[in-house]
Each structure stands twice: as C-alpha cells, then as structure tokens.
Design an enzyme around this catalytic site. Structure first.
Site, short mmCIF file in Angstrom:
data_model
loop_
_atom_site.label_atom_id
_atom_site.label_comp_id
_atom_site.label_asym_id
_atom_site.label_seq_id
_atom_site.Cartn_x
_atom_site.Cartn_y
_atom_site.Cartn_z
CD GLU A 114 104.22 103.51 -1.84
OE1 GLU A 114 105.17 104.06 -1.25
OE2 GLU A 114 103.31 102.88 -1.24
CD GLU A 134 100.59 107.19 -0.04
OE1 GLU A 134 100.72 106.04 -0.47
OE2 GLU A 134 100.70 108.20 -0.78
#
Length: 258
Positions: A114, A134
C-alpha cells in the site's frame, strides 16, 4: 522517531528507511508515527527534491503491519488506526509535492504494497514480492489498497489479488504495471540512485502541478472513505479475531461468517 525510521540526505535526495529488520520492517504504530514524521521532515525540506523509501536489512522492504499491534482491535480502534496510521500515512505520502520512489527489495506485503502504491514510482529487485493478503486474517487492505491497486493494474487483476490475498513475484508485478522496473541485486542501488537523480534534476513547480493533475484524474476520495469505513467495521467481527489469532498461532483459521 528513535531509530525505527532513518533519514539520509545526499545532495537533493532524501532516503527514508524503515529500520526494523528483525521484524522484516513490519510497521507497528510507533513505526507508523515515526514514518509519518520522517516524510513530514523531508517533505518540508526545501533542499530535498526527490524521496526514496526503503526497508533495512536483506529480504524485506516492508512486510506489512505488525499484527500483534492490532489483533484485538474493535471497530472504533480500527477507524482510528485507518485514519491516523494506515490511510492517513499513505495518503500523506501520495499527496507529497515531491516525487517519491519505493525501492522494493524483498517482501512488500499488506501495508508494504500500500505504501509502495502511494509512491509515484516503484522499482524492484528480482526477488521482490508484492501482495495484499489481508483477507486471510479477516480484514481488507484499508490503507488505500482497494483504490490505488485498481488504478495501477485495473479492476480485474486487482480483484483477483485482493480477494485471494495472493503474493506475486517481481516479474509478474512488472507485467501488470505494479512495478515500473525490475533489476538484479547488483544493478538495483545504482538504478534507484539514477532514477532519484533524474527526478531531482527536473523543475519542482512543474512536478508539483503535474502530480496534482494526475491525482485529480484519479478522483479516489469517495472510494477511500468507503474503504476506511469497511476496514474499521471488520475489526469488530469474530472472523477478524480468528484470522489474526490463527496467524499469530501459526494455524489455519476457522471462519464463521460473522
């Protein structure tokens, strides 16, 4: 900032290094705070014209978030985490006026991918690994991952990577546009430096306005808001607790869809 994050200035180039090699540079909350402060410092330094982000040691860029630091969050903890330490940090990096390079050597997982996506350019070694895993612990990549990955690689490939949590190698990352360039270990440092010098040599005002023009073309604010709310909600689910605990206990999770 203590020594969790290091700053090195060389001429007009600043290198920001996450310095937790014993944890594969995983980011706990103090590290995230230190990283934000480091980017603030170099972002406001008029002598700095380009910024490089790296991870300390061998084998990891940033191996995501430190799961110990959020395993027992509820949804309100999750909202604060996203606003201050996930999206808050990565949005700040993305909005910097100066050009940024993610120098990815080794694992860039979760928050590592990210924050690399929040940088303007991503350079990788041949053994770099990218991924947003995730969903495997019951949450989503709520630091801008669901938005910026789509913009970089397209909705189809982003959906596959996010919904499976698959980890990909550097060659595939380059094929889909996630990595701009891939280099051997021997080439990597010189190529990162060459790119930084190239960026630092250009007109700063033009770069600033170019970055803002690119950002406006993306128009991701509504998506980021939904992502933040969804990410916070998931921290209040039983499945998130099971996923985090299973990861920490090195076992397969047993999800109950609640």
């Amino acid at each position: 900032m203590a020594d969790r994050v290091l700053i090195d200035r060389d001429d007009s180039i600043a290198t920001v290094t996450v310095n937790r090699p014993e944890k594969r540079n995983a980011m706990d909350i103090p590290t995230r705070k230190a990283l934000y402060e480091a980017f603030e410092e170099v972002g406001e330094d008029d002598e700095v014209r380009a910024i490089v982000l790296r991870g300390a040691g061998d084998g990891s860029f940033i191996a995501g978030g430190d799961i110990d630091s959020f395993a027992e969050f509820d949804h309100m903890d999750g909202m604060e985490y996203a606003e201050k330490y996930a999206q808050g940090l990565y949005n700040y990096v993305a909005d910097l006026h100066k050009p940024t390079i993610a120098a990815v050597d080794g694992y860039a997982l979760g928050g590592g991918t990210e924050i690399a996506l929040a940088c303007d350019i991503r350079l990788a070694t041949e053994d770099a690994k990218f991924g947003l895993p995730e969903v495997g612990i019951g949450v989503i990549p709520a630091g801008g991952g669901t938005q910026r990955l789509v913009q970089v690689v397209g909705a189809g490939i982003a959906s596959e990577l996010i919904l499976t949590g698959r980890i990909i190698d550097a060659d595939y990352a380059k094929e889909i546009g996630l990595a701009n360039h891939v280099y051997t270990d021997e080439e990597f440092d010189d190529e990162v430096r060459a790119m930084a010098e190239d960026l630092a040599s250009k007109a700063p005002v033009a770069q600033r306005l170019a970055k803002e023009s690119i950002r406006r073309s993306l128009d991701i604010d509504a998506g980021l808001e939904y992502e933040r709310l969804a990410g916070a909600f998931l921290f209040g689910t039983d499945d998130q607790k099971e996923g985090a605990n299973a990861f920490l206990e090195d076992r397969e999770p047993e999800y109950k869809n609640r």
